[in-house]
Scaffold this motif. Structure first.
Motif, mmCIF file in Angstrom:
data_model
loop_
_atom_site.group_PDB
_atom_site.id
_atom_site.type_symbol
_atom_site.label_atom_id
_atom_site.label_comp_id
_atom_site.label_asym_id
_atom_site.label_seq_id
_atom_site.Cartn_x
_atom_site.Cartn_y
_atom_site.Cartn_z
ATOM 1 N N LEU A 154 -20.856 -93.225 -32.542
ATOM 2 C CA LEU A 154 -19.529 -93.761 -32.211
ATOM 3 C C LEU A 154 -18.628 -93.710 -33.445
ATOM 4 N N ARG A 155 -19.157 -94.124 -34.583
ATOM 5 C CA ARG A 155 -18.385 -94.111 -35.831
ATOM 6 C C ARG A 155 -18.025 -92.686 -36.224
ATOM 7 N N ALA A 156 -18.969 -91.761 -36.058
ATOM 8 C CA ALA A 156 -18.738 -90.355 -36.404
ATOM 9 C C ALA A 156 -17.644 -89.744 -35.539
ATOM 10 N N ILE A 157 -17.627 -90.110 -34.244
ATOM 11 C CA ILE A 157 -16.586 -89.610 -33.338
ATOM 12 C C ILE A 157 -15.221 -90.146 -33.762
ATOM 13 N N CYS A 158 -15.155 -91.428 -34.083
ATOM 14 C CA CYS A 158 -13.883 -92.027 -34.506
ATOM 15 C C CYS A 158 -13.354 -91.355 -35.768
ATOM 16 N N GLU A 159 -14.255 -90.987 -36.666
ATOM 17 C CA GLU A 159 -13.849 -90.341 -37.918
ATOM 18 C C GLU A 159 -13.437 -88.886 -37.695
ATOM 19 N N ALA A 160 -13.983 -88.258 -36.649
ATOM 20 C CA ALA A 160 -13.755 -86.819 -36.426
ATOM 21 C C ALA A 160 -12.444 -86.515 -35.715
ATOM 22 N N VAL A 161 -11.944 -87.460 -34.922
ATOM 23 C CA VAL A 161 -10.740 -87.192 -34.128
ATOM 24 C C VAL A 161 -9.572 -88.028 -34.608
ATOM 25 N N SER A 162 -8.372 -87.593 -34.240
ATOM 26 C CA SER A 162 -7.165 -88.335 -34.622
ATOM 27 C C SER A 162 -6.606 -89.146 -33.463
ATOM 28 N N ILE A 163 -7.164 -88.979 -32.265
ATOM 29 C CA ILE A 163 -6.704 -89.741 -31.109
ATOM 30 C C ILE A 163 -7.509 -91.040 -30.990
ATOM 31 N N PRO A 164 -6.985 -92.057 -30.299
ATOM 32 C CA PRO A 164 -7.684 -93.335 -30.175
ATOM 33 C C PRO A 164 -9.017 -93.206 -29.434
ATOM 34 N N VAL A 165 -9.967 -94.051 -29.833
ATOM 35 C CA VAL A 165 -11.297 -94.082 -29.216
ATOM 36 C C VAL A 165 -11.594 -95.504 -28.760
ATOM 37 N N ILE A 166 -12.057 -95.622 -27.516
ATOM 38 C CA ILE A 166 -12.531 -96.911 -27.029
ATOM 39 C C ILE A 166 -14.007 -96.802 -26.711
ATOM 40 N N ALA A 167 -14.709 -97.911 -26.884
ATOM 41 C CA ALA A 167 -16.137 -97.962 -26.572
ATOM 42 C C ALA A 167 -16.316 -98.513 -25.173
ATOM 43 N N ILE A 168 -17.345 -98.028 -24.481
ATOM 44 C CA ILE A 168 -17.637 -98.498 -23.124
ATOM 45 C C ILE A 168 -19.141 -98.576 -22.919
ATOM 46 N N GLY A 169 -19.552 -99.460 -22.043
ATOM 47 C CA GLY A 169 -20.955 -99.516 -21.657
ATOM 48 C C GLY A 169 -21.681 -100.747 -22.149
ATOM 49 N N GLY A 170 -21.875 -101.721 -21.272
ATOM 50 C CA GLY A 170 -22.686 -102.891 -21.603
ATOM 51 C C GLY A 170 -22.038 -103.864 -22.569
ATOM 52 N N ILE A 171 -20.738 -103.742 -22.778
ATOM 53 C CA ILE A 171 -20.060 -104.608 -23.750
ATOM 54 C C ILE A 171 -19.779 -105.978 -23.132
ATOM 55 N N LEU A 179 -19.609 -104.050 -32.738
ATOM 56 C CA LEU A 179 -18.829 -102.809 -32.818
ATOM 57 C C LEU A 179 -17.830 -102.833 -33.967
ATOM 58 N N ALA A 180 -17.796 -103.924 -34.714
ATOM 59 C CA ALA A 180 -16.890 -104.029 -35.856
ATOM 60 C C ALA A 180 -17.180 -102.916 -36.854
ATOM 61 N N GLY A 181 -16.121 -102.293 -37.369
ATOM 62 C CA GLY A 181 -16.280 -101.277 -38.393
ATOM 63 C C GLY A 181 -16.581 -99.882 -37.883
ATOM 64 N N THR A 182 -16.620 -99.707 -36.569
ATOM 65 C CA THR A 182 -16.928 -98.371 -36.027
ATOM 66 C C THR A 182 -15.693 -97.482 -35.968
ATOM 67 N N GLY A 183 -14.510 -98.080 -35.993
ATOM 68 C CA GLY A 183 -13.284 -97.294 -35.926
ATOM 69 C C GLY A 183 -12.615 -97.278 -34.565
ATOM 70 N N ILE A 184 -13.205 -97.959 -33.581
ATOM 71 C CA ILE A 184 -12.601 -98.000 -32.249
ATOM 72 C C ILE A 184 -11.329 -98.831 -32.272
ATOM 73 N N CYS A 185 -10.457 -98.589 -31.277
ATOM 74 C CA CYS A 185 -9.232 -99.383 -31.173
ATOM 75 C C CYS A 185 -9.309 -100.350 -29.995
ATOM 76 N N GLY A 186 -10.416 -100.302 -29.243
ATOM 77 C CA GLY A 186 -10.551 -101.197 -28.108
ATOM 78 C C GLY A 186 -11.846 -100.974 -27.365
ATOM 79 N N ILE A 187 -12.013 -101.716 -26.274
ATOM 80 C CA ILE A 187 -13.222 -101.621 -25.456
ATOM 81 C C ILE A 187 -12.850 -101.476 -23.988
ATOM 82 N N ALA A 188 -13.728 -100.836 -23.230
ATOM 83 C CA ALA A 188 -13.579 -100.743 -21.779
ATOM 84 C C ALA A 188 -14.746 -101.478 -21.138
ATOM 85 N N VAL A 189 -14.452 -102.292 -20.148
ATOM 86 C CA VAL A 189 -15.489 -103.092 -19.498
ATOM 87 C C VAL A 189 -15.327 -103.088 -17.989
#
Length: 216
Positions: A154-171, A179-189
């Motif tokens: 997840l962190r590697a994806i956030c570092e690789a792209v310039s568009i926003p990334v949200i995390a999803i799944g079991g949150i 998920l702190a420090g991974t680079g995401i801008c939000g979560i999907a639930v």
């Protein structure tokens, strides 16, 4: 409606499986009152829903989200998204290819794409994705085909792209801090809001915890 990092903070994916007789419209309104910042309608599991009923539902939710100035997208169904005039569409890796979706919906609509690897993320960005949904970041029962994505990926994806990334799944409110420090801008639930007795309170609490986890 524009897709910004701020609008992706708390992203609700609907699932009527959790409604227990309650109306989807009413529960989404409660979630919006609780502070949800983005809504995706997802009806893949309900094969009994006719196209006309799905369209009617999407139109009503589109109007509701517009009142709250919250982006509203349809999962997977590009034609329905265009038909109901919503803000955009979200597609997975097994749905229509992102580049084709972008051609079909035009440049002014929001395009979200699911990704589980850096390669998928970079390809989606090149093909016109506005944001990425990455997961499952925790074990989840909401999607039978969901495989876990490590927080390192997840962190590697956030570092690789310039568009926003949200995390999803079991949150949940209990694990979002991980998920702190991974680079995401939000979560999907889904169930963290939709399965709760008090949807509005659940959304409010989860938004607060997400802001804390992301240092906002």
């Amino acid at each position: 409606m524009n897709c910004t990092k701020e609008s992706l903070l708390l992203y609700l994916v609907t699932d009527r499986h959790w409604l227990a007789g309650r109306k989807l419209y009413d529960e989404v309104k409660k979630a919006l009152d609780g502070g949800v910042t983005f809504v995706q309608v997802r009806e893949k599991e309900d094969m009994s829903l006719s196209h006309e009923d799905y369209l009617r539902e999407a139109l009503a939710l589109r109007e509701l989200c517009a009142k709250y100035h919250v982006p509203f997208v349809v999962d997977d169904d590009v034609d329905l998204a265009l038909e109901c005039g919503c803000d955009g569409v979200h597609v997975g890796q097994t749905d229509m290819q992102a580049g084709r979706v972008r051609e079909k919906i035009g440049s002014d609509k929001i395009l979200g794409v699911s990704a589980q690897t850096v390669e998928e993320a970079l390809l989606a960005e090149r093909q016109g994705a506005d944001y990425l949904g990455v997961g499952a970041v925790f074990p989840t029962g909401s999607k039978s085909d969901a495989s876990e994505v490590s927080h390192e990926t997840l962190r590697a994806i956030c570092e690789a792209v310039s568009i926003p990334v949200i995390a999803i799944g079991g949150i949940t409110g209990e694990n979002v801090h991980e998920l702190a420090g991974t680079g995401i801008c939000g979560i999907a639930v889904i169930s963290a809001i939709m399965a709760q007795k008090d949807v509005q309170a659940a959304a409010r609490d989860l938004k607060t915890r997400t802001r804390e986890a992301l240092g906002l």
